[in-house]
Structures are given as C-alpha cells and as structure tokens.
Design an enzyme around this catalytic site. Structure first.
Site, PDB file in Angstrom:
ATOM      1  N   ASP A  33      76.256  -8.674   2.311  1.00 32.90           N
ATOM      2  CA  ASP A  33      75.819  -7.298   2.506  1.00 32.90           C
ATOM      3  C   ASP A  33      75.431  -7.144   3.970  1.00 32.90           C
ATOM      4  O   ASP A  33      74.518  -7.811   4.445  1.00 32.90           O
ATOM      5  CB  ASP A  33      74.619  -7.040   1.574  1.00 32.90           C
ATOM      6  CG  ASP A  33      74.130  -5.610   1.669  1.00 32.90           C
ATOM      7  OD1 ASP A  33      74.494  -4.909   2.629  1.00 32.90           O
ATOM      8  OD2 ASP A  33      73.363  -5.206   0.776  1.00 32.90           O
ATOM      9  N   ASP A 133      80.156  -1.797   3.183  1.00 32.87           N
ATOM     10  CA  ASP A 133      79.432  -2.860   3.873  1.00 32.87           C
ATOM     11  C   ASP A 133      79.085  -4.051   2.976  1.00 32.87           C
ATOM     12  O   ASP A 133      78.247  -4.861   3.317  1.00 32.87           O
ATOM     13  CB  ASP A 133      78.150  -2.293   4.509  1.00 32.87           C
ATOM     14  CG  ASP A 133      77.283  -1.570   3.487  1.00 32.87           C
ATOM     15  OD1 ASP A 133      77.685  -1.499   2.314  1.00 32.87           O
ATOM     16  OD2 ASP A 133      76.212  -1.069   3.872  1.00 32.87           O
ATOM     17  N   GLU A 134      79.719  -4.125   1.836  1.00 29.62           N
ATOM     18  CA  GLU A 134      79.432  -5.241   0.928  1.00 29.62           C
ATOM     19  C   GLU A 134      80.719  -5.795   0.340  1.00 29.62           C
ATOM     20  O   GLU A 134      81.675  -5.055   0.150  1.00 29.62           O
ATOM     21  CB  GLU A 134      78.650  -4.745  -0.295  1.00 29.62           C
ATOM     22  CG  GLU A 134      77.262  -4.284  -0.084  1.00 29.62           C
ATOM     23  CD  GLU A 134      76.792  -3.578  -1.354  1.00 29.62           C
ATOM     24  OE1 GLU A 134      76.347  -4.285  -2.283  1.00 29.62           O
ATOM     25  OE2 GLU A 134      76.897  -2.351  -1.425  1.00 29.62           O
TER      26      GLU A 134
END
Lengths: 423, 361
Positions: A33, A133-134
């Site tokens: 993350d 974003d992960e």
C-alpha cells in the site's frame, strides 16, 4: 479534471469457501500500500511541500462551502489535524487552515501506478492490482529466488522509494485478508508479518473495522451488538450474525479468524468484461456543450482502448447524463455491425449525445457504455488504406501508452476544458 | 370521399404503397398512408422522409377527398377481408374513414392529412431504362456488401455508374466489395449516384419483371414501373475508387463447384461455428478448415482445378456471402499471397465480381 477519473475504489469482500483447507502449502501473500499516495507523489516531486500538510484535490479552486470537491488524499502531516481522505475540501480547510492544496493529476498517478505494478511483477507473475495505490502479490512459489518473503518486502520498499521517492506499507500474511490487515497496522512505511501459526489470536485485539468490508455502518451495528474486537466477532454466535447481516455475517466471522482462500488473480487472468463503461463528474456542473462533448470524447477513447486491450468488439453503445438534481437520462443504441474502433464508437456516442443537447439542466456527470461485447477472434482487414489507418491509430495509442505512460499520447480534443498540471 | 374498389386491387396497391411506411414512431403521421381520391384514380402514398412510394389504381370515385390512416392496421384488415367490392367512405370533415364490405364496417380514426408530407412529381433528369429482373439481380448481388453501420454513411449506399448500354452497381463495407454490370435498354451518359441500401432493399420487394425506368436528379432518384413511383434521397459523398482494388494478376486461380463449396462452408461455419476459414490449395485439392471455439476442429476436402498452391484465411461470413451470390455452377476464385484481396467470379463471364480481404489470424 474530475474526481472519478481516478481509478475505481477497492473491490470489497474477501471470500472463504468451505474448501479453504485446499491449500496444503502455506501461502506467502504480500499486500503493498503506497502511503498517502497522491500527496506523497507531489511531495516527492516538489520538495517545498515536504513536511507540510498537503491536500490533493481534483478541483482546488472550487468555491469553498458546499462545493463538492474533496480531499482525494491528505498527507500524513495533514492527517495529524484530523483530515481524512474523502473529506469535503472546505471541511478539511477548517481543520487544517494552513494546508497546501494541490491539484491532482490523475494521469501522472496512473502512470506511477502502472510502473509500480511492473516493479511487483519482477518478483512474481501473480500480481493483483487492488486500487491505484495498492496491490496483492503471491510469492509462495518465488520466495526462494529472492531470499524469503520478508526480503522481498524489503526490496519492494527500496525500489518504490528509489523510483518514486515515496514510502509504502507492506503486510505479509498467509492470505490476502491477513496481508491487508497487516499492512494497515503500521503506517506509514511499515512492514508487518503475521504468520499463520499465530492466527487467529494475532489479530483478535483489532477493532472490527480492521476487516475490509466492515465500514462505518456495519461497525456501528456490531458495536450495538456488543462486538468491538475481532475476538468478539469470532466468538459471537453465528446464528445471530447470520440473522443480523445475512450470509455476509458468516463471511465476516470467518474473516475474524483470519480465514480467506481467495487467490491472487493477475489482471490479465481476470475474465473479459461483459460491458465497459466510463463516466466522469464535472468539477462544476455545466451547461457547456463543448465541455460535455470533450469529456465524452475522452471517456469514449478510454472505453474503446479498454475494449481493445481485451480484444473485444461492441454491439451496443450508450450514453448517459446525470443532472445537477441527480436525475439521470440516457440512451443505448444497438449497432447493426459490430464495432471496435474509436471512430466507429465515437460516431454512435456523439449521435446519442446530440439527443440531449443542449442540456436542459446543468450536467453533473457524463458517461459512456459499451455493451454486447464479443471476442474478436481475428481481425478483418479493410480494402481501403484510409480505413486501416484509423485502426492503426488506436493500436498505436495503446502501444505508446503501454511503453511511455498513460499521458504520453492523447487526442487533442480530450484536452479541451481540462487542465494538465505540468511539474 | 367515396370510393368503390375491388378488395384484391386495393390489397395489391397497399402492398406496394406501404413499403415506405416509417417504422419509427418519432413522427406519428409517418406511420400512416395517405389515400387520395381524384378524378378516376385512387393514389396511395407512404414516406419516411428518406424513401417514398406512390401507387395508383383505377377505381370508381364517387366523391373526391384525402385521408391519412394508420398503415399497418389498415393494410392488415384489407388483407383479411373477403374478396369482393369494398367501399371507402369518409365523412365531411375527414376525421373518420370507414371500410364497408358486404358484412363488415370498420371505422378508422384518421390522422390530419395536412401534416402528411407532400408528394413530389417526377422531375426531368437523366434516365436509365432496364429490365426489372436485372435490377433485382443487381440489388441482390450488392446489397449484402453495403455497410450496416451508419458511422460510414457513404458505405451504407450502393453505387451506380453508367457505362455503354449498361450500368455498373457496386457496394462495399470496406471488407468486401460486390460489383455487377447489368445491361440497359437505354442509359444516359455520365450518370453516377449513391442510393441508401435500405431504399434498394425495399425497392427490390416491389419490382416486377418488366421494364423499369429510373430518373436521376441531383438529390433524388425516381424509379417508375407499372402503376407505382418509388423515390429516394441520394447519399451525398464520394464512393471510394474501387476499380483499382482489383489485382492485376492473381497468384493462383482456382475453379470449384459452387454447390460443393457452399455446402462445405455452410457445414463448417453455420453448424460447427467456425468463424475464420482457411483455404489451402495443393495441386487439385482444396482443404477448407477452421477451429471452432465451441466445438473443435473442422476440415473438408474438395477437388478443384488450380494454377498453383496457396493458403489463405477468410471471414466465413464474407466468404459465404460471396460464393452464394454467384449464379453459376462453377466459380473462379483468384487468390493472392499475403494480405491482398481475393476475387470470386462466375467461371464464365466477368459481369459480376466479389472482392474480399483475407484476415489476419
């Protein structure tokens, strides 16, 4: 720029089927993350923002009160003041008046996100993007090549730092659920390992909302039932949970034991979509036909390129509008011949849009829909060179973007009414 | 209005006159037909603003008048009436049209005749006179090749160009092209126009095997035969220059029996759901095969005459359309290496050619 041009939010729910024990080998799953992603990217690229509370918004110049612009991301410095992601901008400003507000650049973030996935793919081919974003990766079978799972995590952290100048939190667990819970435990720049042998006790002290899928609403309901920690949830009578939450209640209880057998599915392996849609909310509701057309142009291109990546063709094209009062209007059109090029889809999309122009009310959102998708088994070639060239343009854009990033090649019309932030 | 007419005559007139009734209901008036009684003639018209048709039938008119009635129920009713004499009557203000036969009375509410588009008299223009059957043949051979997708308007049209005592008709959706030349009894020089394929499809349903006259103006064509006039707007645009697409000299020429070839493709494609068909020619043998994602592999062998060996793949639909559209027992296929078009023709005669591109598999 609109808020919805940021890729969609995480998909909910982890699943446990009865056969969760099928995995004889203990899996090694990492959840990575990137911390305060948009804000961190801006801080890394503009050193004067370092150490300052930064808010990223799609429309930083919007009127303060009542405006719909939200803080897409708040830097950790801003979070210290209680600012949360998704909070209306005016509210965030009240909490943290000296915050620097930066206009987000969706294309830049998407580009970094793609590079991020490329980095992960150097460790395993099982890379599942979870949001911009992960991502999850499964290193069960490649662990030994790089030392071990913790070594891999350290290497990823180093590469992310080197490439983008930002930090990430990594959680390691025997499944996606536990990995995700673990990565949330230490932020920013964390690395948490939860071993299978330590489950479920290792997570039992956590509040119920640590489980993805338990949002504010479910949390409040559980709290009322006397469930506060995962231990409470795990030991709660299943029948009562089922009555309160339906079948989801059972899943959530399994989750409280750290059970999840959903595989890490690489993007390429995810089946072809049945339909593709792409929509965008305007920063400010608009009556401007040119602005609406430009947005539709951009969205159509986006949808067509996605369709092309899956090697699909469409037989239905639809366009819909949402107005300031949240009423919607739209129309789908069945096309007589399967279509796959941008030019063809654009023709139909704009013909539908014409029905709603000029808009009778301020338009809040415009979207395009491609349906009746069929796999392209082979490519028909046109007798005429000019026709084949149009097709080549689409392919060229796809190729260029793949190599050079999502904003490397754009059709000029999609730039109208759109601010591109150069840094 | 008061008209006395034979049921069979009215039915036949309606069959022709309802061809241009609009299927879209955006303009309700266009779902109607205009029934006009004047002198000793009954004229029935329909239009969807793009195509229009007018049919005239002699009848006993006792009182003149004009009414517009909903086309479909009116035609359906007339068809189902018993043979015999029918009276069409409308009251003084034309808000109702009654159909009276021996034992039936039906009263239709009418649509305002003032809203119905005016008919256009046949103007002066360049002329083509040809046989109805030849026209139908030209339409049948080309209309399938026209594009169905309106994003390329020019390709939704069928192209007509006058030659010496003949007219050349062509259509393409850019993947295949059909070109046919039909003889004319009379043709003016320098005629070139583009007709929407939809107009021709409708037209082909009413053409009889009799002399047919076409009058071409800048924006419209008028087709006249017997007791009817059909007119359509023309498509404004430049049809692609197609003559240069024909290869000068093919790599391989294959002669095959149409029947055998059609049956083979039909089994492979329609039954076994193969979409990409490969033709592999070796000596006197043609292997036709493909992969079906539903069922598996299909292969057929056909004996042919050929001038060489070659292997090319085609979209089954385009191949089948082309082969089927040829009226000859033996067909000639001219094939080329690489991504170059193939030409399918009847073995004898050059008046019809079907050009199609191979596929990239």
């Amino acid at each position: 720029m609109s808020t919805t041009r940021f890729p969609s939010l995480p998909k909910p729910l982890f699943g446990v089927s009865k056969s969760w024990k099928q995995y004889s080998k203990e899996r090694a799953i990492l959840h990575i993350d990137m911390n305060a992603f948009f804000a961190s990217v801006e801080q890394a690229q503009r050193p004067y923002l370092k150490g300052k509370p930064v808010l990223i918004s799609a429309d930083p110049y919007g009127t303060p009160k009542g405006a719909r612009s939200v803080a897409a991301t708040a830097s950790y410095e801003a979070r210290a003041y209680g600012v949360k992601t998704g909070m209306p901008l005016f509210q965030a400003k009240e909490l943290c008046p000296h915050a620097v507000i930066v206009e987000g650049d969706a294309r830049k973030y998407t580009g970094i996100s793609l590079k991020f996935l490329e980095i992960l793919k150097t460790f395993t081919d099982l890379v599942e993007p979870y949001s911009i974003d992960e991502a999850f990766i499964d290193v069960t079978n490649t662990e030994h090549l790089f030392g071990n799972k913790v070594e891999i995590a350290k290497k990823i952290k180093k590469l992310v730092k080197e490439n983008f100048g930002i930090t990430c939190s990594i959680g390691i667990g025997p499944n996606k659920l536990v990995a995700k819970i673990a990565s949330d435990l230490e932020k920013p720049d964390g690395l948490v390992v939860i071993e299978k042998k330590d489950l479920p006790e290792a997570i039992w002290h956590l509040p119920v909302e640590a489980i993805p899928g338990i949002g504010r609403k479910r949390m409040l309901k559980m709290n009322l039932m006397g469930i506060h920690t995962l231990k409470d949830l795990a030991l709660y009578p299943q029948e009562n949970l089922r009555r309160a939450f339906g079948i989801v209640g059972v899943y959530l209880q399994n989750a409280a034991f750290g059970l999840d057998d959903s595989p890490v599915v690489p993007e390429e392996k995810i089946g072809d979509p049945k339909s593709i849609s792409s929509a965008s909310t305007f920063g400010k509701d608009t009556l401007d036909e040119e602005k609406i057309a430009s947005a539709l142009f951009y969205l159509t291109e986006k949808a067509v390129l996605r369709m092309k990546r899956h090697r699909l063709k469409a037989t239905v094209v639809g366009v819909w509008l949402r107005y300031e009062d949240f009423s919607s209007e739209g129309k789908g059109e069945k096309v007589k011949q399967e279509i796959s090029t941008f030019e063809e889809v654009k023709y139909h999309a704009f013909r539908i849009l014409e029905r709603f122009m000029p808009p009778k009310k301020h338009v809040r959102l415009v979207g395009v829909y491609l349906g009746g998708l069929k796999k392209i088994e082979f490519e028909d070639i046109s007798l005429f060179k000019s026709e084949s060239k149009k097709r080549m343009v689409d392919d060229l854009i796809i190729e260029t973007r793949k190599k050079c990033g999502p904003c490397s090649l754009l059709r000029a019309r999609s730039l109208i009414g759109e601010k591109i932030v150069m840094t | 209005m008061l008209i006395k007419i034979l049921k069979s005559e009215l039915e036949e007139t309606l069959r022709i006159a309802t061809r241009a009734v609009s299927s879209r209901t955006a303009l309700p008036i266009l779902t109607g037909i205009s029934i006009e009684a004047q002198g000793d003639k009954l004229k029935i018209r329909s239009t969807d603003l793009e195509i229009s048709v007018e049919a005239t039938v002699p009848s006993t008119i006792e009182e003149e008048g004009v009414v517009v009635v909903p086309a479909k129920p009116f035609y359906d009713l007339v068809r189902k009436l018993e043979e015999g004499i029918i009276y069409l009557k409308s009251d003084f203000d034309g808000t109702e049209l009654s159909i009276e036969a021996e034992n039936n009375i039906y009263k239709f509410r009418t649509l305002p005749p003032g809203d119905f588009p005016q008919g256009v008299p046949v103007p002066e223009g360049k002329k083509i006179v040809l046989n109805g059957d030849d026209m139908i043949d030209a339409i049948k051979k080309t209309s399938r090749s026209a594009s169905k997708d309106e994003s390329r308007v020019v390709l939704t049209g069928v192209h007509f160009e006058s030659g010496k005592n003949s007219i050349t008709v062509a259509a393409t959706d850019s993947y295949r092209l059909s070109v046919v030349t039909v003889p004319c009894n009379y043709v003016d020089e320098g005629i070139e126009f583009l007709v929407p394929v939809r107009a021709l499809d409708e037209l082909s349903k009413i053409i009889e095997n009799d002399e047919l006259e076409i009058v071409v103006t800048e924006k419209q064509i008028f087709v006249l035969q017997g007791n009817w006039v059909f007119y359509s707007k023309l498509i404004d645009g430049q049809f692609p220059a197609y003559k240069q697409l024909f290869p000068e000299k093919p790599s391989v020429e294959v002669t095959v029996e149409k029947e055998k070839f059609v049956n083979a493709i039909d089994r492979i494609a329609s039954v076994f759901k193969v979409n990409a068909i490969t033709m592999e020619i070796e000596e006197e043998n043609m292997k036709v095969y493909g992969h079906s994602s539903d069922y598996g592999e299909a292969m057929e062998k056909i004996s042919v005459k050929s001038t060489g060996n070659i292997k090319v793949a085609f979209n089954q639909q385009y191949l089948l359309d082309g082969v089927r559209s040829i009226n000859a027992d033996l067909i000639r296929i001219e094939l080329q290496e690489g991504l170059n078009p193939a030409v399918i023709r009847p073995l004898d005669g050059e008046e019809y050619s079907y050009l199609l591109m191979p596929i990239k598999s």
